[in-house]
Design an enzyme around this catalytic site. Structure first.
Site, mmCIF file in Angstrom:
data_model
loop_
_atom_site.group_PDB
_atom_site.id
_atom_site.type_symbol
_atom_site.label_atom_id
_atom_site.label_comp_id
_atom_site.label_asym_id
_atom_site.label_seq_id
_atom_site.Cartn_x
_atom_site.Cartn_y
_atom_site.Cartn_z
ATOM 1 N N LEU A 66 0.825 -1.249 -0.003
ATOM 2 C CA LEU A 66 -0.019 0.469 0.115
ATOM 3 C C LEU A 66 0.976 1.280 0.315
ATOM 4 C CD1 LEU A 66 0.040 1.704 3.237
ATOM 5 C CD2 LEU A 66 -0.814 -0.456 3.899
ATOM 6 N N LEU B 125 10.498 9.245 -11.743
ATOM 7 C CA LEU B 125 11.429 10.161 -12.208
ATOM 8 C C LEU B 125 11.536 11.434 -11.967
ATOM 9 C CD1 LEU B 125 12.114 8.868 -15.392
ATOM 10 C CD2 LEU B 125 13.370 8.368 -13.716
ATOM 11 N N GLY C 13 13.761 16.479 -7.272
ATOM 12 C CA GLY C 13 13.878 17.196 -6.155
ATOM 13 C C GLY C 13 14.173 16.779 -4.838
ATOM 14 N N CYS D 55 9.603 4.187 4.886
ATOM 15 C CA CYS D 55 9.341 2.817 4.747
ATOM 16 C C CYS D 55 11.013 2.615 3.696
ATOM 17 C CB CYS D 55 7.769 2.622 3.429
ATOM 18 S SG CYS D 55 6.696 1.387 4.324
ATOM 19 N N LYS E 189 14.719 3.601 5.218
ATOM 20 C CA LYS E 189 15.069 2.681 6.162
ATOM 21 C C LYS E 189 14.935 0.884 5.836
ATOM 22 C CE LYS E 189 11.168 0.761 7.346
ATOM 23 N NZ LYS E 189 10.104 -1.143 7.192
HETATM 24 N N1 LIG Z 1 3.625 2.820 6.316
HETATM 25 C C1 LIG Z 1 3.277 2.277 4.725
HETATM 26 O O1 LIG Z 1 3.385 3.001 3.972
HETATM 27 C C2 LIG Z 1 3.579 0.392 4.744
HETATM 28 C C3 LIG Z 1 3.502 0.508 3.382
HETATM 29 C C4 LIG Z 1 4.519 -1.411 3.481
HETATM 30 C C5 LIG Z 1 4.396 -1.666 4.916
HETATM 31 N N2 LIG Z 1 4.721 -1.259 6.042
HETATM 32 C C6 LIG Z 1 5.344 -1.889 6.437
HETATM 33 O O2 LIG Z 1 4.200 -2.283 8.050
HETATM 34 C C7 LIG Z 1 5.193 -2.307 8.948
HETATM 35 C C8 LIG Z 1 3.977 -1.565 9.941
HETATM 36 O O3 LIG Z 1 4.778 -0.189 9.307
HETATM 37 P P1 LIG Z 1 3.357 1.312 10.079
HETATM 38 O O4 LIG Z 1 4.209 2.405 8.704
HETATM 39 O O5 LIG Z 1 2.166 0.644 9.736
HETATM 40 O O6 LIG Z 1 4.272 1.213 10.892
HETATM 41 P P2 LIG Z 1 3.357 2.210 12.851
HETATM 42 O O7 LIG Z 1 4.945 2.746 13.382
HETATM 43 O O8 LIG Z 1 2.659 3.332 11.766
HETATM 44 O O9 LIG Z 1 2.297 0.966 13.085
HETATM 45 C C9 LIG Z 1 3.154 0.156 13.768
HETATM 46 C C10 LIG Z 1 2.492 -0.580 15.169
HETATM 47 O O10 LIG Z 1 2.209 -1.525 15.670
HETATM 48 C C11 LIG Z 1 2.418 -1.480 16.574
HETATM 49 N N3 LIG Z 1 3.034 -2.019 18.085
HETATM 50 C C12 LIG Z 1 4.158 -2.349 18.347
HETATM 51 N N4 LIG Z 1 4.645 -3.635 19.361
HETATM 52 C C13 LIG Z 1 3.503 -4.184 19.192
HETATM 53 C C14 LIG Z 1 3.089 -5.356 19.745
HETATM 54 N N5 LIG Z 1 3.941 -5.567 20.282
HETATM 55 N N6 LIG Z 1 1.514 -5.805 19.450
HETATM 56 C C15 LIG Z 1 0.430 -4.819 19.432
HETATM 57 N N7 LIG Z 1 1.475 -3.804 18.430
HETATM 58 C C16 LIG Z 1 2.190 -3.619 18.334
HETATM 59 C C17 LIG Z 1 2.332 0.317 17.122
HETATM 60 O O11 LIG Z 1 2.300 0.732 18.440
HETATM 61 C C18 LIG Z 1 2.299 0.837 16.250
HETATM 62 O O12 LIG Z 1 0.997 1.746 16.676
HETATM 63 C C19 LIG Z 1 6.605 -2.008 9.230
HETATM 64 O O13 LIG Z 1 6.945 -3.302 8.403
HETATM 65 C C20 LIG Z 1 6.705 -0.925 7.329
HETATM 66 O O14 LIG Z 1 8.020 -1.347 6.865
HETATM 67 C C21 LIG Z 1 4.656 0.023 5.594
#
Ligand SMILES: NC(=O)c1ccc[n+]([C@@H]2O[C@H](COP(=O)([O-])OP(=O)(O)OC[C@H]3O[C@@H](n4cnc5c(N)ncnc54)[C@H](O)[C@@H]3O)[C@@H](O)[C@H]2O)c1
Length: 433
Positions: A150, A250, A253, A260, A263
């Site tokens: 997403l 492309l 900026g 994401c 990291k």
């Molecule tokens: N944000 C994006 O657009 C996106 C897209 C694809 C993949 N991802 C991946 O998804 C994962 C989450 O990303 P995010 O952006 O949602 O992060 P985020 O920090 O917004 O959300 C993570 C959530 O997990 C909770 N959490 C932590 N430890 C926990 C536990 N033990 N039990 C329950 N909840 C717990 C935190 O409180 C937080 O609310 C990452 O690995 C990220 O790389 C994110």
């Protein structure tokens, strides 16, 4: 189906709401009690277009609940793990402690036949390790890895109508469970790739590495354009007409940011080094370096525009989020530029339609305003750092009526340079003459 979603951040809250919207019965779990209270009250804990609507309708249907108590997953048979995998302090590797804690927390509630489904972006090898952990637990549960693609700003649509589904599974029975979860998307013809754990994990990091490389490629061309008088925007248009290259991603900026891409490419290099294949993705260090140089370039342009020093100069920075239509300020180039300018003694005032609250938490030393006009008022320099429509559509004559200076740095090459120049502005883009 009865699903649980562990971790209700940008990914998990949307996933939980969207799955309930599709008819599943969902419980969302998070350790952050404030977040859970907000979500349970039907209020998104962050800005994401379309999320308030599905949160409300799924909530009203009775199919969506939120809780801080892991015991509430006991009824569910499919458990999505969507917790964060941020960069580890003092290292480029991913911090796996949240994923490990979430899986450990789930173990006591798993039953025979349950499927744990990883959605977090993880170093390759994680799924095999966790599958073994779950097998050793004797719960009779199994594991799949189902990376998420997403895009923030389009997260609801991307979750309900994904462009592809990738399953990393140990056997086809896990794939059959996921087919049931995603029945609606599959019926709509969404491509589905069922593969092994390692491939599924790598698909996600490879996709992000490719996108980051594409952005840094055009930003490297911007650096060359800057010393030759060429225009990187026209260059991008011209090479983008080649279907093998494509115009998307492309845009030169101030580079990429967010929770994401930065990291993920760092974690990928760290993992490749652990695997003895550091050289295979060593170029990602260069991708990262190019990206960070563009933030510096914007700062250097600001210094140049103000005659060699920004000290005590009032600078309006338009944008704090890493991209428009999000409130996410994680590793945001816009915020980084504001912080650097402030560090050089400038009187920086930042404005953003959605990100101020998050920005203030991270950088309380900066000044913020909700009002674009207030930010512009008396500004000796204007820097567009996030390409929100609000900023793209600014009328140069109106901005001139407020600002004290007449130079704008377009950190996103998002403005009509000719229109700004015609209105009396000195326009400086990134990689444009
Ligand atoms: N944000 C994006 O657009 C996106 C897209 C694809 C993949 N991802 C991946 O998804 C994962 C989450 O990303 P995010 O952006 O949602 O992060 P985020 O920090 O917004 O959300 C993570 C959530 O997990 C909770 N959490 C932590 N430890 C926990 C536990 N033990 N039990 C329950 N909840 C717990 C935190 O409180 C937080 O609310 C990452 O690995 C990220 O790389 C994110």
């Amino acid at each position: 189906m009865k699903l649980s979603v562990i971790g209700c951040g940008y990914l998990g809250a949307v996933h939980a709401s969207a799955m309930a919207e599709l008819g599943h019965e969902v419980v969302g779990i998070d350790v952050d009690a404030a977040k859970i209270m907000q979500l349970a009250a039907g209020k998104p804990s962050f800005f994401e277009p379309g999320l308030p609507e599905i949160l409300a309708s799924a909530g009203a249907s009775g199919r969506l609940r939120f809780s801080t108590d892991m015991a509430d997953v006991a009824d569910a048979t499919v458990h999505f793990v969507a917790v964060g995998t941020p960069q580890m302090q003092g290292s480029h590797a991913a911090d796996m402690s949240y994923v490990d804690a979430a899986v450990a927390g789930l173990l006591p509630y798993l039953k025979p036949g349950d499927l744990v489904v990883g959605k977090s972006t993880v170093p390759v090898g994680t799924a095999a390790r966790l599958a073994q952990l779950i097998a050793d637990s004797g719960t009779g549960a199994t594991l799949a890895w189902n990376p998420e693609f997403l895009r923030e700003g389009f997260a609801v649509k991307d979750t309900i109508e994904p462009d592809r589904l990738v399953y990393g599974v140990a056997d086809e029975s896990a794939a059959a469970v996921l087919d049931e979860v995603y029945a609606a998307a599959l019926a709509a013809g969404t491509p589905r790739i069922s593969t092994d754990y390692a491939t599924a994990e790598l698909v996600k990091v490879a996709a992000n590495a490719f996108l980051a490389t594409k952005i840094s490629f055009i930003n490297a061309m911007a650096e060359i354009a800057e010393v030759t008088g060429a225009d990187v925007s026209q260059l991008a248009d011209a090479i983008g007409h080649d279907a093998r290259i494509g115009r998307r991603f492309l845009n030169a900026g101030v580079g990429f940011g967010g929770g994401c891409l930065p990291k993920d490419i760092r974690a990928f290099t760290a993992r490749a080094e652990e695997l003895g294949r550091g050289e295979s993705v060593a170029f990602l260090k260069e991708v990262d370096a190019i990206n960070l140089r563009r933030r510096q370039r914007a700062v250097d342009l600001a210094v140049e525009a103000l005659g060699g020093s920004v000290y005590n100069k009032r600078i309006a920075v338009l944008g704090v989020t890493f991209k428009p239509n999000s409130d996410d300020v994680r590793d945001s180039p816009a915020l980084d530029i504001a912080v650097q300018l402030k560090g050089l003694g400038a009187g920086v005032i930042s404005t953003d339609p959605q990100g101020i609250e998050n920005a203030r938490l991270r950088h309380p030393q900066l000044d913020y305003t909700d009002s674009i006009d207030e930010a512009l008022n008396g500004a000796e320099l204007v820097v567009l750092a996030t390409e929100w429509t609000h900023f793209r559509e600014l009328d140069p004559a109106h901005v001139a009526s407020l600002a004290a200076g007449r130079t704008i740095i377009d950190g996103r090459n998002a403005l009509d340079a000719a229109a700004w120049r015609a209105a009396g502005w000195t326009y400086r883009g990134m990689g444009r003459p």
